[in-house]
Design a protein around this motif. Structure first.
Motif, PDB file in Angstrom:
ATOM      1  N   MET A 234       0.815  -1.231   0.000  1.00  0.00           N
ATOM      2  CA  MET A 234       0.000   0.000   0.000  1.00  0.00           C
ATOM      3  C   MET A 234       0.840   1.269   0.000  1.00  0.00           C
ATOM      4  N   GLY A 235       2.151   1.107   0.012  1.00  0.00           N
ATOM      5  CA  GLY A 235       3.027   2.274   0.021  1.00  0.00           C
ATOM      6  C   GLY A 235       4.381   1.853   0.538  1.00  0.00           C
ATOM      7  N   ALA A 236       5.354   2.731   0.392  1.00  0.00           N
ATOM      8  CA  ALA A 236       6.707   2.387   0.845  1.00  0.00           C
ATOM      9  C   ALA A 236       7.512   3.650   1.083  1.00  0.00           C
ATOM     10  N   ILE A 237       8.565   3.476   1.902  1.00  0.00           N
ATOM     11  CA  ILE A 237       9.496   4.587   2.100  1.00  0.00           C
ATOM     12  C   ILE A 237      10.931   4.071   1.969  1.00  0.00           C
ATOM     13  N   SER A 238      11.823   4.958   1.610  1.00  0.00           N
ATOM     14  CA  SER A 238      13.248   4.619   1.508  1.00  0.00           C
ATOM     15  C   SER A 238      14.056   5.872   1.821  1.00  0.00           C
ATOM     16  N   PRO A 239      15.143   5.822   2.571  1.00  0.00           N
ATOM     17  CA  PRO A 239      15.662   4.645   3.250  1.00  0.00           C
ATOM     18  C   PRO A 239      14.855   4.334   4.502  1.00  0.00           C
ATOM     19  N   VAL A 240      15.154   3.185   5.111  1.00  0.00           N
ATOM     20  CA  VAL A 240      14.473   2.779   6.339  1.00  0.00           C
ATOM     21  C   VAL A 240      15.240   3.398   7.512  1.00  0.00           C
ATOM     22  N   PRO A 241      14.593   4.277   8.285  1.00  0.00           N
ATOM     23  CA  PRO A 241      15.322   5.004   9.330  1.00  0.00           C
ATOM     24  C   PRO A 241      16.045   4.107  10.339  1.00  0.00           C
ATOM     25  N   PHE A 242      15.464   2.950  10.651  1.00  0.00           N
ATOM     26  CA  PHE A 242      16.125   2.124  11.677  1.00  0.00           C
ATOM     27  C   PHE A 242      17.209   1.198  11.116  1.00  0.00           C
ATOM     28  N   ALA A 243      17.414   1.224   9.811  1.00  0.00           N
ATOM     29  CA  ALA A 243      18.497   0.420   9.238  1.00  0.00           C
ATOM     30  C   ALA A 243      19.759   1.282   9.192  1.00  0.00           C
ATOM     31  N   ASP A 244      20.344   1.471  10.369  1.00  0.00           N
ATOM     32  CA  ASP A 244      21.518   2.352  10.429  1.00  0.00           C
ATOM     33  C   ASP A 244      22.766   1.609   9.953  1.00  0.00           C
ATOM     34  N   GLU A 245      23.883   2.330   9.977  1.00  0.00           N
ATOM     35  CA  GLU A 245      25.122   1.767   9.431  1.00  0.00           C
ATOM     36  C   GLU A 245      25.527   0.455  10.102  1.00  0.00           C
ATOM     37  N   GLU A 246      25.387   0.429  11.424  1.00  0.00           N
ATOM     38  CA  GLU A 246      25.793  -0.762  12.174  1.00  0.00           C
ATOM     39  C   GLU A 246      24.928  -1.965  11.773  1.00  0.00           C
ATOM     40  N   PHE A 247      23.637  -1.722  11.656  1.00  0.00           N
ATOM     41  CA  PHE A 247      22.724  -2.802  11.277  1.00  0.00           C
ATOM     42  C   PHE A 247      23.026  -3.262   9.849  1.00  0.00           C
ATOM     43  N   MET A 248      23.251  -2.300   8.944  1.00  0.00           N
ATOM     44  CA  MET A 248      23.505  -2.658   7.547  1.00  0.00           C
ATOM     45  C   MET A 248      24.836  -3.410   7.389  1.00  0.00           C
ATOM     46  N   GLN A 249      25.764  -3.119   8.264  1.00  0.00           N
ATOM     47  CA  GLN A 249      27.036  -3.863   8.260  1.00  0.00           C
ATOM     48  C   GLN A 249      26.765  -5.338   8.549  1.00  0.00           C
ATOM     49  N   LYS A 250      25.877  -5.575   9.527  1.00  0.00           N
ATOM     50  CA  LYS A 250      25.497  -6.956   9.865  1.00  0.00           C
ATOM     51  C   LYS A 250      24.804  -7.607   8.679  1.00  0.00           C
ATOM     52  N   VAL A 251      23.919  -6.847   8.031  1.00  0.00           N
ATOM     53  CA  VAL A 251      23.187  -7.392   6.877  1.00  0.00           C
ATOM     54  C   VAL A 251      24.175  -7.782   5.777  1.00  0.00           C
ATOM     55  N   GLU A 252      25.132  -6.912   5.526  1.00  0.00           N
ATOM     56  CA  GLU A 252      26.088  -7.198   4.450  1.00  0.00           C
ATOM     57  C   GLU A 252      26.947  -8.423   4.791  1.00  0.00           C
ATOM     58  N   GLU A 253      27.493  -8.434   6.000  1.00  0.00           N
ATOM     59  CA  GLU A 253      28.405  -9.535   6.374  1.00  0.00           C
ATOM     60  C   GLU A 253      27.682 -10.869   6.528  1.00  0.00           C
ATOM     61  N   ARG A 254      26.534 -10.849   7.206  1.00  0.00           N
ATOM     62  CA  ARG A 254      25.879 -12.126   7.541  1.00  0.00           C
ATOM     63  C   ARG A 254      24.917 -12.599   6.468  1.00  0.00           C
ATOM     64  N   ILE A 255      24.446 -11.679   5.628  1.00  0.00           N
ATOM     65  CA  ILE A 255      23.397 -12.067   4.686  1.00  0.00           C
ATOM     66  C   ILE A 255      23.786 -11.849   3.217  1.00  0.00           C
ATOM     67  N   VAL A 256      24.167 -10.619   2.868  1.00  0.00           N
ATOM     68  CA  VAL A 256      24.431 -10.342   1.443  1.00  0.00           C
ATOM     69  C   VAL A 256      25.642 -11.129   0.947  1.00  0.00           C
ATOM     70  N   LYS A 257      26.755 -11.051   1.664  1.00  0.00           N
ATOM     71  CA  LYS A 257      27.963 -11.754   1.214  1.00  0.00           C
ATOM     72  C   LYS A 257      27.746 -13.256   1.095  1.00  0.00           C
ATOM     73  N   PRO A 258      27.215 -13.930   2.133  1.00  0.00           N
ATOM     74  CA  PRO A 258      26.996 -15.375   1.965  1.00  0.00           C
ATOM     75  C   PRO A 258      25.946 -15.720   0.916  1.00  0.00           C
ATOM     76  N   THR A 259      24.990 -14.835   0.670  1.00  0.00           N
ATOM     77  CA  THR A 259      23.988 -15.121  -0.366  1.00  0.00           C
ATOM     78  C   THR A 259      24.657 -15.115  -1.741  1.00  0.00           C
ATOM     79  N   VAL A 260      25.377 -14.043  -2.047  1.00  0.00           N
ATOM     80  CA  VAL A 260      26.050 -13.967  -3.349  1.00  0.00           C
ATOM     81  C   VAL A 260      27.133 -15.056  -3.425  1.00  0.00           C
ATOM     82  N   GLY A 261      27.810 -15.286  -2.299  1.00  0.00           N
ATOM     83  CA  GLY A 261      28.831 -16.344  -2.241  1.00  0.00           C
ATOM     84  C   GLY A 261      28.234 -17.711  -2.536  1.00  0.00           C
ATOM     85  N   GLY A 262      27.038 -17.973  -2.023  1.00  0.00           N
ATOM     86  CA  GLY A 262      26.362 -19.254  -2.241  1.00  0.00           C
ATOM     87  C   GLY A 262      25.987 -19.439  -3.702  1.00  0.00           C
TER      88      GLY A 262
END
Ligand code: AMP
Ligand code: GLY
Length: 424
Positions: A234-262
């Motif tokens: 029904m709608g969307a916003i970007s960026p997500v205010p609570f996805a700060d740098e520290e959180f996005m670092q976790k996303v990149e290391e734990r999720i994005v890298k292993p996903t592309v790696g897989g």
């Protein structure tokens, strides 16, 4: 070059808007498109899963690049169809191969992939009709609420969240019997419930390199305060205010890298978008689902924030040179408000005249379910139009969109007036 976009929604109108701005695009087609894409590109009456008809058109018009919007043709293997055809293999197709698309096409495959590469996700087990009793026993071991997911594609409706154990057991039985979502629920994934706040992270990959695109949060429920039935968004916003740098670092290391790696590890041809549905639980990211395409309406807020020429980015993706791209992102926030037909996501009427678009100022109008008939702009779907605005922060962007919404009318028009309510 000549470019073809497959799809018909707000997502595809947004792609068409971005691509048509590129000096690299000489001629743009959208199949089948809507009234909005018809204004900036040529609409072509093709079904997105009719590969032979698409082939004929691509050869006839000498299409050099094809961007696949929705999941169905990807899950059915359109990328493989192009790759393995002598006449089509030179076409720069943006979208994963069938093996890649299985990350969305099968929930069980997605869970096995996450387990294999240690990607954080809810604990799960999967069941078939033959293991119904085991499924019921598994439910007994879990705490309420219970999450049941049809393994296959079910038009975004295949997930049930139930508070009552007996109800969960009964639903499991009907799902497995094929009575609920047909063949899509012949296998069911039962998951541990994760309690947190959701967001989406978009990644563009060439199978080796990746770029993380702006984050987005969509509002899926029809009713204010996130109540009522699930919709396409029904709608969307970007960026997500609570996805700060520290959180996005976790996303990149734990999720994005292993996903592309897989994907690389398994030699999966993947030149396209990965839409990672995440849930943040006590500041830790968990994957809820993968989609193998951009989201709708998330695209309506993510792409307008990309300043780099999109066609150039997609060319580099196709040629496995994403590492050469310097992705420039607009610092401003974007918000989109979706106008829908009254009654959606259940029964609604079509063919209502839409007026007032010419009065919209300083916002982008992305058509979803619209068509032109006898020179009149009419509704032709549940989700009708998305109004996107850019501003210093999401609140200001939302305000601009809501002001412009006031200019638009059609019979039984509905939209959520509380977007962003959960963020401040
Ligand atoms: P999906 O189609 O997998 O995205 O699921 C649809 C929606 O169900 C998600 O957007 C979540 O709101 C919810 N959901 C799915 N899985 C879980 C889970 N394990 N815990 C809590 N909510 C979930
Ligand atoms: N907005 C959710 C989706 O595109 O699946």
């Amino acid at each position: 070059m000549k470019i073809l976009i497959l799809g018909a929604g707000g997502r595809e109108h947004t792609f068409a808007h971005m691509i048509s701005k590129s000096p690299k695009c000489d001629k743009l087609f959208v199949a089948p498109g809507n009234a909005g894409t018809g204004k900036i590109a040529e609409n072509v009456a093709l079904k997105v899963t009719d590969f032979e008809a698409i082939k004929k058109f691509v050869l006839e018009k000498d299409i050099a690049m094809m961007v696949v919007g929705p999941e169905d043709p990807l899950v059915e293997g359109i990328a493989d169809f192009f790759m393995h055809d002598e006449q089509l293999k030179h076409v720069q197709l943006i979208g994963p191969s069938k093996r890649g698309a299985l990350l969305e096409g099968s929930k069980e495959r997605a869970k096995e992939f996450m387990l294999m590469y240690n990607i954080p996700t809810a604990a799960y087990e999967s069941f078939t009709e033959a293991s119904l009793e085991a499924g019921k026993n598994f439910l007994e071991k879990l705490k309420s609420p219970y999450v049941l997911k049809a393994d296959g594609l079910a038009a975004g409706k295949g997930v049930l969240i139930l508070n009552d154990l007996d109800e969960a057991k009964a639903e499991l039985e009907t799902m497995l019997a094929g009575e609920k979502f047909g063949a899509a629920s012949k296998k069911v994934v039962i998951e541990e419930f994760l309690d947190g706040i959701e967001l989406s992270v978009f990644v563009l990959t060439d199978g080796k390199n990746y770029k993380i695109l702006p984050t987005a949060k969509d509002y899926k429920r029809i009713g204010e305060g996130d109540t009522g039935l699930n919709t396409g968004g029904m709608g969307a916003i970007s960026p997500v205010p609570f996805a700060d740098e520290e959180f996005m670092q976790k996303v990149e290391e734990r999720i994005v890298k292993p996903t592309v790696g897989g994907l690389k590890e398994e030699n999966i041809d993947y030149k396209g978008f990965i839409f990672i549905g995440l849930i943040k639980v006590k500041n830790e990211p968990y994957v809820i689902e993968y989609n193998v395409r951009m989201g709708d309406p998330e695209t309506e807020v993510v792409l307008p924030r990309i300043k780099t020429d999109l066609v150039e980015v997609l060319e580099k993706t196709y040629h496995s040179k994403l590492d050469e791209v310097n992705l420039e992102i607009d610092e401003r926030a974007a918000a989109t408000v979706m106008l829908v037909s009254g009654g959606y996501p259940e029964n609604y009427e079509k063919g209502k005249e839409i007026t007032g678009i010419e009065k919209v100022e300083d916002s982008l109008v992305f058509h979803a379910g619209t068509k032109i008939e006898n020179g009149k702009l009419l509704t032709s779907g549940g989700r009708v139009i998305a109004i996107t605005s850019l501003a210093e922060d999401y609140k200001k962007a939302l305000k601009k969109s809501y002001q412009n919404v006031e200019n638009l009318q059609f019979d039984k028009m509905y939209y959520r007036k509380d977007l962003g309510f959960d963020l401040s």
